[in-house]
Write a protein that holds these residues in place. Sequence first.
Motif, mmCIF file in Angstrom:
data_model
loop_
_atom_site.group_PDB
_atom_site.id
_atom_site.type_symbol
_atom_site.label_atom_id
_atom_site.label_comp_id
_atom_site.label_asym_id
_atom_site.label_seq_id
_atom_site.Cartn_x
_atom_site.Cartn_y
_atom_site.Cartn_z
ATOM 1 N N LYS A 13 0.661 -1.729 0.342
ATOM 2 C CA LYS A 13 0.151 -0.175 -0.357
ATOM 3 C C LYS A 13 0.859 1.241 -0.186
ATOM 4 O O LYS A 13 1.974 1.497 0.625
ATOM 5 N N GLN A 14 0.565 2.616 -0.673
ATOM 6 C CA GLN A 14 1.470 3.868 -1.287
ATOM 7 C C GLN A 14 1.024 4.138 0.253
ATOM 8 O O GLN A 14 -0.090 4.645 0.428
ATOM 9 N N VAL A 15 1.858 4.776 0.496
ATOM 10 C CA VAL A 15 2.027 5.865 2.645
ATOM 11 C C VAL A 15 2.700 6.507 2.116
ATOM 12 O O VAL A 15 3.840 6.868 1.733
ATOM 13 N N ARG A 18 3.703 9.777 -4.068
ATOM 14 C CA ARG A 18 4.865 9.402 -4.798
ATOM 15 C C ARG A 18 6.169 9.865 -4.978
ATOM 16 O O ARG A 18 6.034 11.730 -5.794
ATOM 17 N N ILE A 19 7.053 9.341 -5.311
ATOM 18 C CA ILE A 19 8.254 10.189 -5.669
ATOM 19 C C ILE A 19 9.778 9.688 -6.444
ATOM 20 O O ILE A 19 9.284 8.625 -6.567
ATOM 21 N N ASN A 20 10.237 10.455 -6.945
ATOM 22 C CA ASN A 20 10.941 10.103 -8.256
ATOM 23 C C ASN A 20 10.964 8.899 -9.282
ATOM 24 O O ASN A 20 9.688 9.524 -10.040
ATOM 25 N N ASP A 21 11.392 8.068 -9.208
ATOM 26 C CA ASP A 21 11.296 6.888 -9.917
ATOM 27 C C ASP A 21 9.331 6.123 -9.670
ATOM 28 O O ASP A 21 8.847 5.110 -10.986
ATOM 29 N N ASP A 56 14.352 15.839 -4.456
ATOM 30 C CA ASP A 56 13.204 15.001 -5.102
ATOM 31 C C ASP A 56 11.937 15.493 -5.566
ATOM 32 O O ASP A 56 11.939 16.530 -5.836
ATOM 33 N N LEU A 57 11.248 14.689 -6.608
ATOM 34 C CA LEU A 57 10.325 15.723 -7.788
ATOM 35 C C LEU A 57 9.587 13.996 -6.716
ATOM 36 O O LEU A 57 8.910 13.547 -6.533
ATOM 37 N N VAL A 58 8.479 14.709 -6.379
ATOM 38 C CA VAL A 58 7.257 14.700 -5.396
ATOM 39 C C VAL A 58 5.652 15.336 -6.449
ATOM 40 O O VAL A 58 5.669 15.893 -6.428
ATOM 41 N N GLU A 59 5.057 13.998 -6.284
ATOM 42 C CA GLU A 59 4.061 14.523 -6.998
ATOM 43 C C GLU A 59 3.091 14.609 -6.166
ATOM 44 O O GLU A 59 2.663 13.868 -5.339
ATOM 45 N N VAL A 60 2.483 16.212 -6.279
ATOM 46 C CA VAL A 60 1.781 16.604 -5.152
ATOM 47 C C VAL A 60 0.574 16.755 -5.958
ATOM 48 O O VAL A 60 -0.721 16.050 -4.847
ATOM 49 N N SER A 61 0.384 16.211 -6.970
ATOM 50 C CA SER A 61 -1.932 15.904 -7.237
ATOM 51 C C SER A 61 -1.286 15.004 -8.664
ATOM 52 O O SER A 61 -0.964 15.395 -9.685
ATOM 53 N N GLY A 62 -2.255 14.072 -7.800
ATOM 54 C CA GLY A 62 -2.119 13.210 -8.749
ATOM 55 C C GLY A 62 -3.219 12.549 -9.809
ATOM 56 O O GLY A 62 -3.334 11.779 -11.088
ATOM 57 N N ASP A 63 -3.960 12.898 -9.354
ATOM 58 C CA ASP A 63 -5.754 12.767 -9.509
ATOM 59 C C ASP A 63 -6.159 13.008 -11.026
ATOM 60 O O ASP A 63 -7.569 13.502 -11.376
ATOM 61 N N GLN A 64 -5.180 14.161 -11.923
ATOM 62 C CA GLN A 64 -5.177 15.108 -12.426
ATOM 63 C C GLN A 64 -5.416 14.828 -13.642
ATOM 64 O O GLN A 64 -4.027 13.433 -13.814
ATOM 65 N N GLU A 65 -6.254 14.689 -14.947
ATOM 66 C CA GLU A 65 -5.230 14.532 -16.221
ATOM 67 C C GLU A 65 -3.762 14.487 -16.512
ATOM 68 O O GLU A 65 -3.243 13.310 -16.656
#
Length: 180
Positions: A13-15, A18-21, A56-65
Amino acid sequence: MARRPEAEAPAKKQVGPRINDEIRAARVLLIDEKGEKQGVMPLAAALDAAREAALDLVEVSGDQEVPVVKILDYGKVRFEERKKKAAARKKQKSSELKEIKIRPNIDTHDYEVKARAITRFFEDGDKVKITLRFRGREMAHQHLGMELLEKMKKDFEEAAKVELEPKLEGKQMTMVLAPR
């Protein structure tokens, strides 16, 4: 029970974000470390920009297109979040249940001392359980105990609300008051 070798292991389960790869989108909207929008670009270019900044590259909002990603120090962000949670836990006051024991034939001065203690407990935000104990022949005069608890209820009307009405349990009568 052993798992079959051909069955896949259950997905972890993702806690957290998401970051980088771990980011799976082909194109992302990049926000740099200064908070400025860099626009939509391929994921590889965004990862290169993060590596170049040594962050790091961090996903702030992944629920968009097109997911929004931001360049930042993820370890520092997690540390700050933990620090905020610890501070919130430290400030949190848990209400305790304090007990005051009295007898039905209590003297006026003793009553005033107990009343001051109860007031102090309410100021600290604690609940108070008032236990009135009957001994021997006092059981024949339970109405005196009920009158005393009613007097206490009336005296603390503004400061507290009755959480548990006075009731007789064996040889003692109890009542619980909570601060307003």
